[in-house]
Design a protein around this motif. Structure first.
Motif, PDB file in Angstrom:
ATOM      1  N   THR A 185       3.556  62.992 -29.818  1.00 53.34           N
ATOM      2  CA  THR A 185       4.522  62.059 -29.221  1.00 53.34           C
ATOM      3  C   THR A 185       5.654  62.792 -28.512  1.00 53.34           C
ATOM      4  O   THR A 185       6.140  62.323 -27.477  1.00 53.34           O
ATOM      5  CB  THR A 185       5.102  61.115 -30.287  1.00 53.34           C
ATOM      6  OG1 THR A 185       5.790  61.874 -31.293  1.00 53.34           O
ATOM      7  CG2 THR A 185       4.011  60.288 -30.943  1.00 53.34           C
TER       8      THR A 185
ATOM      9  N   THR B 129       0.307  58.044 -16.971  1.00 50.44           N
ATOM     10  CA  THR B 129      -1.066  57.882 -17.470  1.00 50.44           C
ATOM     11  C   THR B 129      -1.361  58.898 -18.572  1.00 50.44           C
ATOM     12  O   THR B 129      -1.944  58.559 -19.611  1.00 50.44           O
ATOM     13  CB  THR B 129      -2.076  58.036 -16.329  1.00 50.44           C
ATOM     14  OG1 THR B 129      -1.802  57.054 -15.318  1.00 50.44           O
ATOM     15  CG2 THR B 129      -3.494  57.850 -16.836  1.00 50.44           C
TER      16      THR B 129
ATOM     17  N   ALA C  99       0.623  57.934 -21.635  1.00 50.16           N
ATOM     18  CA  ALA C  99       0.002  56.792 -22.317  1.00 50.16           C
ATOM     19  C   ALA C  99      -1.211  57.229 -23.120  1.00 50.16           C
ATOM     20  O   ALA C  99      -1.466  56.735 -24.229  1.00 50.16           O
ATOM     21  CB  ALA C  99      -0.385  55.727 -21.293  1.00 50.16           C
ATOM     22  N   ALA C 100      -1.983  58.174 -22.575  1.00 49.38           N
ATOM     23  CA  ALA C 100      -3.149  58.690 -23.304  1.00 49.38           C
ATOM     24  C   ALA C 100      -2.713  59.410 -24.577  1.00 49.38           C
ATOM     25  O   ALA C 100      -3.351  59.271 -25.635  1.00 49.38           O
ATOM     26  CB  ALA C 100      -3.944  59.638 -22.406  1.00 49.38           C
TER      27      ALA C 100
ATOM     28  N   LEU D 299       0.054  58.765 -26.230  1.00 49.85           N
ATOM     29  CA  LEU D 299       0.498  57.721 -27.150  1.00 49.85           C
ATOM     30  C   LEU D 299      -0.690  57.093 -27.862  1.00 49.85           C
ATOM     31  O   LEU D 299      -0.659  56.866 -29.078  1.00 49.85           O
ATOM     32  CB  LEU D 299       1.286  56.647 -26.391  1.00 49.85           C
ATOM     33  CG  LEU D 299       1.706  55.425 -27.223  1.00 49.85           C
ATOM     34  CD1 LEU D 299       2.603  55.823 -28.388  1.00 49.85           C
ATOM     35  CD2 LEU D 299       2.406  54.396 -26.333  1.00 49.85           C
ATOM     36  N   ALA D 300      -1.753  56.818 -27.114  1.00 48.56           N
ATOM     37  CA  ALA D 300      -2.957  56.233 -27.717  1.00 48.56           C
ATOM     38  C   ALA D 300      -3.559  57.182 -28.748  1.00 48.56           C
ATOM     39  O   ALA D 300      -3.965  56.756 -29.839  1.00 48.56           O
ATOM     40  CB  ALA D 300      -3.982  55.914 -26.627  1.00 48.56           C
ATOM     41  N   LEU D 301      -3.618  58.472 -28.428  1.00 49.83           N
ATOM     42  CA  LEU D 301      -4.156  59.456 -29.369  1.00 49.83           C
ATOM     43  C   LEU D 301      -3.316  59.504 -30.636  1.00 49.83           C
ATOM     44  O   LEU D 301      -3.847  59.489 -31.759  1.00 49.83           O
ATOM     45  CB  LEU D 301      -4.192  60.836 -28.709  1.00 49.83           C
ATOM     46  CG  LEU D 301      -4.617  62.008 -29.607  1.00 49.83           C
ATOM     47  CD1 LEU D 301      -6.012  61.801 -30.157  1.00 49.83           C
ATOM     48  CD2 LEU D 301      -4.514  63.323 -28.825  1.00 49.83           C
TER      49      LEU D 301
ATOM     50  N   ALA E  58      -1.383  57.196 -31.816  1.00 51.24           N
ATOM     51  CA  ALA E  58      -1.518  55.927 -32.539  1.00 51.24           C
ATOM     52  C   ALA E  58      -2.821  55.863 -33.323  1.00 51.24           C
ATOM     53  O   ALA E  58      -2.877  55.252 -34.399  1.00 51.24           O
ATOM     54  CB  ALA E  58      -1.432  54.761 -31.559  1.00 51.24           C
ATOM     55  N   VAL E  59      -3.869  56.495 -32.796  1.00 52.84           N
ATOM     56  CA  VAL E  59      -5.149  56.532 -33.511  1.00 52.84           C
ATOM     57  C   VAL E  59      -5.061  57.433 -34.738  1.00 52.84           C
ATOM     58  O   VAL E  59      -5.585  57.108 -35.816  1.00 52.84           O
ATOM     59  CB  VAL E  59      -6.272  57.003 -32.560  1.00 52.84           C
ATOM     60  CG1 VAL E  59      -7.542  57.331 -33.345  1.00 52.84           C
ATOM     61  CG2 VAL E  59      -6.572  55.933 -31.513  1.00 52.84           C
TER      62      VAL E  59
ATOM     63  N   ALA F   2       6.677  55.032 -27.108  1.00 61.36           N
ATOM     64  CA  ALA F   2       6.381  53.661 -26.676  1.00 61.36           C
ATOM     65  C   ALA F   2       7.554  53.067 -25.902  1.00 61.36           C
ATOM     66  O   ALA F   2       7.360  52.390 -24.879  1.00 61.36           O
ATOM     67  CB  ALA F   2       6.042  52.795 -27.888  1.00 61.36           C
TER      68      ALA F   2
ATOM     69  N   LEU G 264       5.135  46.875 -25.113  1.00 66.73           N
ATOM     70  CA  LEU G 264       5.330  48.216 -25.652  1.00 66.73           C
ATOM     71  C   LEU G 264       6.705  48.349 -26.299  1.00 66.73           C
ATOM     72  O   LEU G 264       6.868  49.030 -27.314  1.00 66.73           O
ATOM     73  CB  LEU G 264       5.181  49.255 -24.542  1.00 66.73           C
ATOM     74  CG  LEU G 264       3.794  49.864 -24.333  1.00 66.73           C
ATOM     75  CD1 LEU G 264       3.827  50.859 -23.174  1.00 66.73           C
ATOM     76  CD2 LEU G 264       3.302  50.542 -25.604  1.00 66.73           C
TER      77      LEU G 264
END
Length: 328
Positions: A92, A105, A108-109, A111-113, A115-116, A151, A163
């Protein structure tokens, strides 16, 4: 990214396979200093530290993946330790700085990683909490607030209100995790901790940073905005109190020997500086800017000293013992 002793993060035979999870704090420290340097207009230095933090993140990401795929036993053992959450926090922090470059972009990727990774690692760590824990216990708060910061930054950059609401939920959960960790924190660590005891204050600093980003969002107004501003200021004030207490303890009980957990000291120093710089605008408190600038250069100095001590300890460990002198 685990509990650790004095393990080097410098290259050597098979060095990438020997990195403990705690090495993630080096990414966090370098990344947040890059953010603060950007905020104060030192763009060249900010980009240099960003490159370093991204390079370290890539090395640790490869190592993390290799353990997940090829050494599940070690992965499971390390995933239970608080330092495993540096994988989320480091991602993060790097994502936040990349977002400030305008690469939304990629941010955001990341952030997604993060979050997973976050729910599984957090649940593993919390299940293994105990009483009288070191400062690593606060990494649950740090990782969660890292999600809130990234976020919120992306919400502002991409104008995505959902978000911002997700960031608020992470912010509130992070505060609850801080309270839970504080209940378990061994206060003796203040005088004898190896470096990660500083996360007790750094977790509040990143909470204040998340709060400042939320306070600056147009999504919140009226009582909600006032409440966010108040909580943010309280978190920042408490983080500054921790800063003074921990600094006084360091002066009273010096711990000069290198330990990889010292990167978990540099991170809160940089995070407190960044929080001051970020809170100043939304809170309307101008003097926080010069305070943040002073704290930033303290953090930069601590980063340089930590690197120097790391190199020195690494070279000393590799130096063959003198004839007739047994190795230490």
């Amino acid at each position: 990214m685990g509990s650790a002793g004095s393990v080097s993060i410098l290259p050597g035979p098979g060095w990438w396979a020997g990195l403990p999870p705690a090495a993630g704090a080096a990414v966090m420290a370098t990344g947040i200093i890059s953010v603060a340097l950007h905020m104060t207009g030192h763009e060249a230095l900010s980009l240099v530290t960003l490159v370093i933090s991204v390079a370290l993140w890539l090395v640790l990401a490869v190592d993390f993946t290799a353990r997940l795929v090829g050494d599940r036993g070690r992965f499971r053992a390390e995933a239970d330790t608080p330092a495993a959450l540096t994988a989320v926090a480091a991602t993060t922090v790097v994502g936040t700085r990349i977002s400030l470059l305008g690469w939304q972009t990629v941010a955001a990727a990341l952030l997604a990683l993060a979050a997973v990774l976050w729910p599984g690692l957090l649940s593993n760590v919390v299940r293994h909490w105990r009483h009288r824990m070191p400062g690593g216990a606060f990494l649950g708060c740090v990782a969660t607030q890292g999600l809130a910061v990234l976020a919120a930054v992306l919400a502002a950059a991409c104008r995505q209100d959902w978000l911002a609401r997700a960031a608020l939920a992470a912010f509130c959960l992070g505060l609850l995790l801080y309270a839970a960790a504080l209940f378990r924190f061994d206060l003796r660590e203040v005088a004898g901790g190896a470096g990660d005891h500083w996360v007790a204050g750094g977790a509040l600093s990143i909470s204040a940073l998340a709060g400042s980003r939320l306070t600056a969002s147009p999504v919140w107004s009226g009582p909600a905005h006032t409440a966010l501003r108040t909580v943010t200021l309280v978190a920042l004030a408490l983080s500054l109190v921790w800063y003074v207490v921990l600094l006084a303890a360091e002066l009273r009980h010096p711990r000069p020997r290198y330990d990889i957990r010292r990167w978990a000291t540099v991170f809160p120093l940089g995070m407190t500086a960044t929080a001051c710089l970020s809170v100043a605008g939304p809170a309307g408190i101008a003097w926080l800017v010069p305070l943040g600038e002073v704290l930033l250069w303290i953090a930069v100095a601590a980063w340089l000293v930590t690197v120097a001590v790391l190199v020195s300890s690494h070279l000393a460990a590799r130096r063959p013992p003198r004839r007739g002198v047994p190795p230490a």
